[in-house]
Design a protein around this motif. Sequence first.
Motif: not given
Ligand SMILES: Cc1cc2nc3c(=O)[nH]c(=O)nc-3n(C[C@H](O)[C@H](O)[C@H](O)COP(=O)(O)OP(=O)(O)OC[C@H]3O[C@@H](n4cnc5c(N)ncnc54)[C@H](O)[C@@H]3O)c2cc1C
Length: 405
Positions: A151, A153-154, A159-160, A184-186, A225, A383, A386-388, A390, A392, A396
């Motif tokens: 899947y 997306l990121t 990310g968020s 970060f794609i699984s 990781k 994790v 954090i994933l699916e 965060t 935070e 929201l």
């Molecule tokens: C092991 C692992 C497997 C993963 N698998 C997948 C996958 O298969 N497919 C996929 O698409 N993604 C995957 N991800 C990605 C994961 O979904 C993202 O890491 C996650 O959505 C957060 O995005 P980011 O890491 O860019 O953090 P950021 O978005 O940069 O966030 C950094 C921090 O800022 C905070 N923050 C950001 N915006 C706001 C706001 N508006 N208000 C308050 N706080 C905020 C966040 O909560 C977080 O604490 C995976 C990640 C990991 C670590």
Amino acid sequence: MISRRLLHCFNRSSKLLNNKNQYRFESLNDTSNLTEDQVLVQQAALNFTKEHLLPFASEWDQKSQSPIEVYKEAGKLGFACIYSSPDHGGSGMDRVSASLVFEALATACVSTSSYLSILNMNHWIIDTYGNEKQKAEWLPQLSTVEKFSSYCLTEPGSGSDAANMKTFAKKDGGDYVINGSKCFISNAGFSDLYVVMCKTGENERSCILVPSDAKGLSFGKPEVKMGWHASPTASITFDNVRVPQSNLISTEGNGFKIAMTALDGGRVNIASTSLGSAAQCLAKTKEYVGQRKQFGKSIDSFQNTQFRIAEMATDLIASRLLVREAAKKIDLNHPNKTLYASMAKIQATEKCYNIVDQCLQLHGGYGYISEYNIERHLRDLRVNRILEGTNEIMRLIVSRQVIKQ
Ligand SMILES: Cc1cc2nc3c(=O)[nH]c(=O)nc-3n(C[C@H](O)[C@H](O)[C@H](O)COP(=O)(O)OP(=O)(O)OC[C@H]3O[C@@H](n4cnc5c(N)ncnc54)[C@H](O)[C@@H]3O)c2cc1C
């Protein structure tokens, strides 16, 4: 109606039940509010866990080994397409059953259970939004896990703020030409199919299927990781990747909705893995504190230990009730399904992480060494906050909805 796979799974599980192999993971497993089918699914998943995951999960973690054959075995029981319709090989079960399966599997291995959740999300996306040709091409092989999927997306810069993606699919003749990257794609680099969310216009996000043999697709090295060692995570680069326009799922501009709707289920699944992990660690800890003696007494005779056990049990049950309620809301397509999925993710992933941390503390130094398996559960659960999305971002979603209502 019980699906053929489900029947197979019941038969297999009842064989195990008969030879006293039943896996009882914790005494708080109250099945009184489950249907008869759900109880059977849960027991089948627990027995599967006992046979295929429990003995091997530590080794997968230590060797960073993805248990390919176990996914295929899980596929035979219909666990890779739990809530997809039976028309194209789906198991046709409800979301509570899915939650029970992910919870059961995570009692042994959180990362295996979590990747299985991703397989279910992708299967469900194609089953729900794909056309007949796409379903016929992909679903039978995804159901049995002959083919693996990711899947996507990121992105490095989104990310968020997932809607702010940059990966772009431009029309060229009868094709899309995709450029951009995902991170970060699984299972990236090992999957046969990539379900990719990308832009097809300035304000248009779409969902496109990209097979692994598409030219111009390349993968980063698996990330090193803290946990989830049994599930590889890597980046993907799209360099003029050409796929036919018939690989578009649904219509252009519908991709973000598809991605978010799938994540409602993903969040409940991930929350369920947190439940299983915490339940397993709590069960082990109850046993341990009854046996371990200090100051001439078992440590469960100290009131501090008793109160911690009481708090952990309360948090676990409260989390489980909310997760099951969220699962029901998705089945009902209830207007509050996203709200409940987000609340369930906050509640279960945070409380269960704390439970496992407390379990580690009650094991003293033994909790910190890998032989007791608590530290692996703690690393794997981190994790989930954090994933699916965060936690935070979950806050929201919850606050916006609550303030609006
Ligand atoms: C092991 C692992 C497997 C993963 N698998 C997948 C996958 O298969 N497919 C996929 O698409 N993604 C995957 N991800 C990605 C994961 O979904 C993202 O890491 C996650 O959505 C957060 O995005 P980011 O890491 O860019 O953090 P950021 O978005 O940069 O966030 C950094 C921090 O800022 C905070 N923050 C950001 N915006 C706001 C706001 N508006 N208000 C308050 N706080 C905020 C966040 O909560 C977080 O604490 C995976 C990640 C990991 C670590």
